[in-house]
Design a protein around this motif. Structure first.
Motif, PDB file in Angstrom:
ATOM      1  N   ILE A 134       5.076   5.938  -3.943  1.00 60.86           N
ATOM      2  CA  ILE A 134       5.222   6.276  -2.529  1.00 60.86           C
ATOM      3  C   ILE A 134       4.813   7.722  -2.284  1.00 60.86           C
ATOM      4  O   ILE A 134       4.098   8.035  -1.330  1.00 60.86           O
ATOM      5  CB  ILE A 134       6.678   6.055  -2.081  1.00 60.86           C
ATOM      6  CG1 ILE A 134       7.058   4.576  -2.156  1.00 60.86           C
ATOM      7  CG2 ILE A 134       6.891   6.575  -0.662  1.00 60.86           C
ATOM      8  CD1 ILE A 134       8.530   4.313  -1.917  1.00 60.86           C
ATOM      9  N   HIS A 135       5.267   8.644  -3.152  1.00 62.54           N
ATOM     10  CA  HIS A 135       4.976  10.067  -2.962  1.00 62.54           C
ATOM     11  C   HIS A 135       3.483  10.342  -3.043  1.00 62.54           C
ATOM     12  O   HIS A 135       2.933  11.124  -2.259  1.00 62.54           O
ATOM     13  CB  HIS A 135       5.728  10.889  -4.011  1.00 62.54           C
ATOM     14  CG  HIS A 135       7.211  10.709  -3.968  1.00 62.54           C
ATOM     15  ND1 HIS A 135       7.926  10.223  -5.030  1.00 62.54           N
ATOM     16  CD2 HIS A 135       8.103  10.944  -2.979  1.00 62.54           C
ATOM     17  CE1 HIS A 135       9.209  10.172  -4.699  1.00 62.54           C
ATOM     18  NE2 HIS A 135       9.351  10.596  -3.467  1.00 62.54           N
ATOM     19  N   GLY A 136       2.807   9.696  -3.992  1.00 63.79           N
ATOM     20  CA  GLY A 136       1.370   9.895  -4.119  1.00 63.79           C
ATOM     21  C   GLY A 136       0.602   9.344  -2.939  1.00 63.79           C
ATOM     22  O   GLY A 136      -0.330   9.972  -2.424  1.00 63.79           O
ATOM     23  N   ALA A 137       0.999   8.147  -2.492  1.00 64.91           N
ATOM     24  CA  ALA A 137       0.330   7.547  -1.338  1.00 64.91           C
ATOM     25  C   ALA A 137       0.551   8.383  -0.084  1.00 64.91           C
ATOM     26  O   ALA A 137      -0.354   8.527   0.751  1.00 64.91           O
ATOM     27  CB  ALA A 137       0.844   6.123  -1.129  1.00 64.91           C
ATOM     28  N   ASN A 190       3.381   0.005 -10.631  1.00 66.28           N
ATOM     29  CA  ASN A 190       3.680  -0.271 -12.030  1.00 66.28           C
ATOM     30  C   ASN A 190       5.162  -0.597 -12.167  1.00 66.28           C
ATOM     31  O   ASN A 190       5.856  -0.801 -11.170  1.00 66.28           O
ATOM     32  CB  ASN A 190       3.276   0.920 -12.909  1.00 66.28           C
ATOM     33  CG  ASN A 190       3.921   2.212 -12.449  1.00 66.28           C
ATOM     34  OD1 ASN A 190       5.114   2.255 -12.112  1.00 66.28           O
ATOM     35  ND2 ASN A 190       3.155   3.284 -12.400  1.00 66.28           N
ATOM     36  N   SER A 191       5.654  -0.634 -13.398  1.00 63.73           N
ATOM     37  CA  SER A 191       7.040  -1.048 -13.617  1.00 63.73           C
ATOM     38  C   SER A 191       8.043  -0.109 -12.979  1.00 63.73           C
ATOM     39  O   SER A 191       9.185  -0.502 -12.714  1.00 63.73           O
ATOM     40  CB  SER A 191       7.314  -1.150 -15.124  1.00 63.73           C
ATOM     41  OG  SER A 191       7.127   0.112 -15.764  1.00 63.73           O
ATOM     42  N   MET A 192       7.643   1.141 -12.723  1.00 63.05           N
ATOM     43  CA  MET A 192       8.542   2.102 -12.100  1.00 63.05           C
ATOM     44  C   MET A 192       8.463   2.070 -10.573  1.00 63.05           C
ATOM     45  O   MET A 192       9.293   2.675  -9.904  1.00 63.05           O
ATOM     46  CB  MET A 192       8.219   3.519 -12.594  1.00 63.05           C
ATOM     47  CG  MET A 192       8.746   3.820 -13.978  1.00 63.05           C
ATOM     48  SD  MET A 192      10.521   4.061 -13.962  1.00 63.05           S
ATOM     49  CE  MET A 192      10.820   4.456 -15.691  1.00 63.05           C
ATOM     50  N   SER A 193       7.471   1.392 -10.017  1.00 67.23           N
ATOM     51  CA  SER A 193       7.293   1.437  -8.567  1.00 67.23           C
ATOM     52  C   SER A 193       7.070   0.074  -7.928  1.00 67.23           C
ATOM     53  O   SER A 193       6.839  -0.015  -6.721  1.00 67.23           O
ATOM     54  CB  SER A 193       6.117   2.354  -8.207  1.00 67.23           C
ATOM     55  OG  SER A 193       4.902   1.889  -8.776  1.00 67.23           O
ATOM     56  N   ASN A 194       7.152  -1.010  -8.719  1.00 69.58           N
ATOM     57  CA  ASN A 194       6.774  -2.315  -8.159  1.00 69.58           C
ATOM     58  C   ASN A 194       7.798  -2.892  -7.185  1.00 69.58           C
ATOM     59  O   ASN A 194       7.538  -3.913  -6.568  1.00 69.58           O
ATOM     60  CB  ASN A 194       6.449  -3.324  -9.272  1.00 69.58           C
ATOM     61  CG  ASN A 194       7.589  -3.499 -10.257  1.00 69.58           C
ATOM     62  OD1 ASN A 194       8.722  -3.089  -9.994  1.00 69.58           O
ATOM     63  ND2 ASN A 194       7.299  -4.107 -11.397  1.00 69.58           N
ATOM     64  N   ASP A 195       8.954  -2.253  -7.047  1.00 68.18           N
ATOM     65  CA  ASP A 195       9.925  -2.687  -6.045  1.00 68.18           C
ATOM     66  C   ASP A 195       9.824  -1.872  -4.754  1.00 68.18           C
ATOM     67  O   ASP A 195      10.615  -2.066  -3.827  1.00 68.18           O
ATOM     68  CB  ASP A 195      11.350  -2.585  -6.592  1.00 68.18           C
ATOM     69  CG  ASP A 195      11.614  -3.590  -7.715  1.00 68.18           C
ATOM     70  OD1 ASP A 195      10.998  -4.671  -7.688  1.00 68.18           O
ATOM     71  OD2 ASP A 195      12.416  -3.287  -8.609  1.00 68.18           O
ATOM     72  N   SER A 196       8.863  -0.956  -4.711  1.00 69.17           N
ATOM     73  CA  SER A 196       8.735  -0.051  -3.567  1.00 69.17           C
ATOM     74  C   SER A 196       7.903  -0.676  -2.451  1.00 69.17           C
ATOM     75  O   SER A 196       7.135  -1.620  -2.666  1.00 69.17           O
ATOM     76  CB  SER A 196       8.075   1.262  -4.006  1.00 69.17           C
ATOM     77  OG  SER A 196       8.826   1.904  -5.021  1.00 69.17           O
ATOM     78  N   VAL A 197       8.070  -0.129  -1.261  1.00 63.98           N
ATOM     79  CA  VAL A 197       7.244  -0.476  -0.111  1.00 63.98           C
ATOM     80  C   VAL A 197       6.327   0.713   0.155  1.00 63.98           C
ATOM     81  O   VAL A 197       6.756   1.865   0.080  1.00 63.98           O
ATOM     82  CB  VAL A 197       8.109  -0.774   1.131  1.00 63.98           C
ATOM     83  CG1 VAL A 197       7.241  -1.043   2.346  1.00 63.98           C
ATOM     84  CG2 VAL A 197       9.031  -1.952   0.850  1.00 63.98           C
TER      85      VAL A 197
END
Length: 219
Positions: A171-174, A189-196
């Motif tokens: 999210i922060h990078g986007a 990835n596995s650390m961010s795949n639950d994010s919107v």
């Protein structure tokens, strides 16, 4: 719009490093009697610069050290890791890089991490010659999620931000790319795949799917 450059994030996009960074942060904090939960790291720290993470951790756990000192401990631990090992590449990374090289598109790395760790990582995979620019947190006063690193990358490539495409995983990078006026494709990835990802123009399952989508939409 025709894309004229591809801007890759490093951690979590080119290399599978977020799990390693979490483990390093966890081990560093154990020395101070603090326990960092993976859920907290995923929500607040993945994709963020080391110094910003250090300040957040100090505030969260009430540590007496300065952010600069804690960031230095983390950087030293990361460098020790890289002296003996390397972050594995994310699946499809070399295929993606060669895909865009074959399209004669300049490539850059735009990272919120420090330059030493990123260049060490890239050199260990013999990838440095593919990239026209490497922009790190050391090159800007404000790192991700601020847009400065992406704006600097476009400037150094001699392009308008809208002529570039970013590939990110957090999210922060986007948010950083979006704030710079650069369309961003996200590969979780596995650390961010639950994010919107409200700032992404597209979310893809893997980096080659992202590469093909970019070609179809922007070339």
């Amino acid at each position: 719009m025709t894309v004229k450059a591809i801007l890759y994030d490093h951690d979590g996009t080119l290399v599978d490093s977020e799990t390693v960074h979490f483990a390093i942060w966890r081990d560093v904090l154990k020395e101070f009697g603090a326990e960092l939960a993976v859920e907290i790291y995923q929500k607040y720290h993945a994709g963020m610069p080391t110094l910003a993470n250090a300040q957040d951790i100090i505030d969260r756990f009430g540590l007496s050290h300065t952010a600069e000192d804690l960031a230095q401990y983390k950087d030293e631990a990361t460098q020790i890791f890289l002296e003996n090992d390397k972050f594995p590449l994310m699946p499809g990374v070399m295929e993606s890089i060669r895909f865009f090289v074959d399209l004669n598109l300049p490539l850059a790395v735009v990272t919120g991490a420090g330059r030493l760790g990123v260049t060490t990582s890239i050199n260990k995979h013999d990838m440095a010659h593919y990239f026209n620019e490497i922009i790190s947190a050391d090159d800007v006063s404000r790192s991700k999620p601020a847009p400065d690193c992406y704006l600097l990358a476009a400037k150094r490539l001699g392009l308008a931000p809208s002529q570039c495409i970013a590939i990110e995983d957090t999210i922060h990078g986007a948010e950083a790319a979006h704030s710079a006026g650069i369309p961003c494709v996200v590969v979780p990835n596995s650390m961010s795949n639950d994010s919107v990802f409200p700032h992404a123009v597209q979310v893809c399952q893997d980096i080659m799917q992202a590469s093909q989508w970019i070609k179809q939409q922007y070339t």
